[in-house]
Every structure is written in C-alpha cells, then in structure tokens.
Design a protein around this motif. Structure first.
Motif, short mmCIF file in Angstrom:
data_model
loop_
_atom_site.label_atom_id
_atom_site.label_comp_id
_atom_site.label_asym_id
_atom_site.label_seq_id
_atom_site.Cartn_x
_atom_site.Cartn_y
_atom_site.Cartn_z
N CYS A 3 0.85 -1.20 0.00
CA CYS A 3 0.00 0.00 0.00
C CYS A 3 0.88 1.25 0.00
N CYS A 6 0.09 3.43 3.57
CA CYS A 6 0.53 3.02 4.91
C CYS A 6 1.62 1.95 4.88
N CYS A 31 -6.44 -1.21 0.18
CA CYS A 31 -5.62 -1.68 1.29
C CYS A 31 -6.52 -2.13 2.44
N GLU A 33 -5.71 -2.60 5.37
CA GLU A 33 -5.25 -1.99 6.62
C GLU A 33 -5.82 -0.57 6.80
ZN LIG Z 1 -2.81 1.13 3.52
#
Ligand SMILES: [Zn+2]
Length: 165
Positions: A3, A6, A31, A33
């Motif tokens: 990603c 992040c 992503c 996350e």
């Molecule tokens: Zn991310």
C-alpha cells in the motif's frame, strides 16, 4: 502489492479492466489496513537494448521522432505516423521477447515505412543501414521497383501519383 499510503504489505484487487486496446490492464486496489484505494497498471515488459549495452523501455515517441524526420516534406500525416509506431510496437511485442536490440527496432520500422512513403523509407534506410554510396541507393531503389504493387496499395489511403517520382 504494498500500500503506497501506509506501506501495508498487501492489497486487494477490487476492479480490473483492460486499457489501451487490451495491451494493458488497470487494477483498482484497496488496502485492507487503511482502506485507501489506488490503481496499478500492468503492461508486458518491452525493453530496448541500446548499442552501449544500456536498456530503456520501448517508446513509441522515439519511433515517431525518427520517422517524422524522414517524412519531412512528404505527403504523410501525423495519423499515419502514429499508426506506424503502433505497428512497430505490435511487431516487436509479437516476438514475445522482453528485451530487444535497438537494431531490431530499426528493422521493424523499415517495412511499414516503405509501405507508407518510399522516399521517406529511402531516407531512413540510408541513415539506418549506413548507405555509403550511390550504388547502395540504386540497389535499394531497384528492390523497391521490384516489389509487388499490392503492398503499395495496402498502405496509405491517399497516395498521389507525384510520389512515384
Ligand atoms: Zn494502507
């Protein structure tokens, strides 16, 4: 795919569609996350090995620059040139090789350029194939004259009689 927001080391493909006549794939990724979305583009590798041994990505623009120079003052329009560069790329990609010698790019340009404009072809060939004498030109012109006329008709839509000179 990491990603870009992040740096999480995974992402999920949420959409995938062909672009550029199917020669490329664009993917929309998400992503898991941080939830951010980003796009990636997948294209088959095509690198050109230069005489110095260095490699660089194939560029239609570079083909255009060289061919445009040879076509100066000739009845060839920009669309014809764009189409020619596209044909050159198709020819090179059809070899299935990821790396191609710069010389092969020049060879791939010669055939479609000959169909497009014989004078431009002679100009290009004289530089590219290092014509050193009048005999080289004469030999090439003899070859052009010997070509079946069908290959000439199949090329440019508007060939005026004047460029037979
Ligand atoms: Zn991310």
């Amino acid at each position: 795919m990491i990603c870009p927001f992040c740096r999480h080391d995974d992402s999920r493909v949420v959409d995938s569609r062909p672009v550029e006549d199917g020669t490329q794939i664009r993917r929309r990724r998400e992503c898991p996350e941080c939830g951010q979305r980003f796009s990636t583009q997948e294209v088959a590798l095509l690198n050109i090995i230069k005489r110095s041994g260095a490699t660089e990505p194939f560029s239609r623009e570079k083909v255009l620059v060289g061919v445009r120079k040879a076509c100066q003052g000739r009845p060839v329009n920009e669309d014809d040139l764009v189409l020619l560069a596209q044909r050159v790329e198709e020819t090179l990609r059809s070899t299935g090789q990821a790396e191609i010698e710069a010389q092969e790019v020049g060879m791939a340009i010669l055939a479609p350029l000959r169909e497009l404009d014989e004078v431009a072809y002679l100009r290009y060939a004289s530089v590219y194939r290092n014509f050193a004498s009048l005999e080289d030109f004469e030999g090439e012109i003899a070859l052009l004259r010997a070509l079946p006329s069908s290959t000439k008709v199949a090329s440019s839509s508007k060939k005026s009689p004047e460029n037979k000179a």
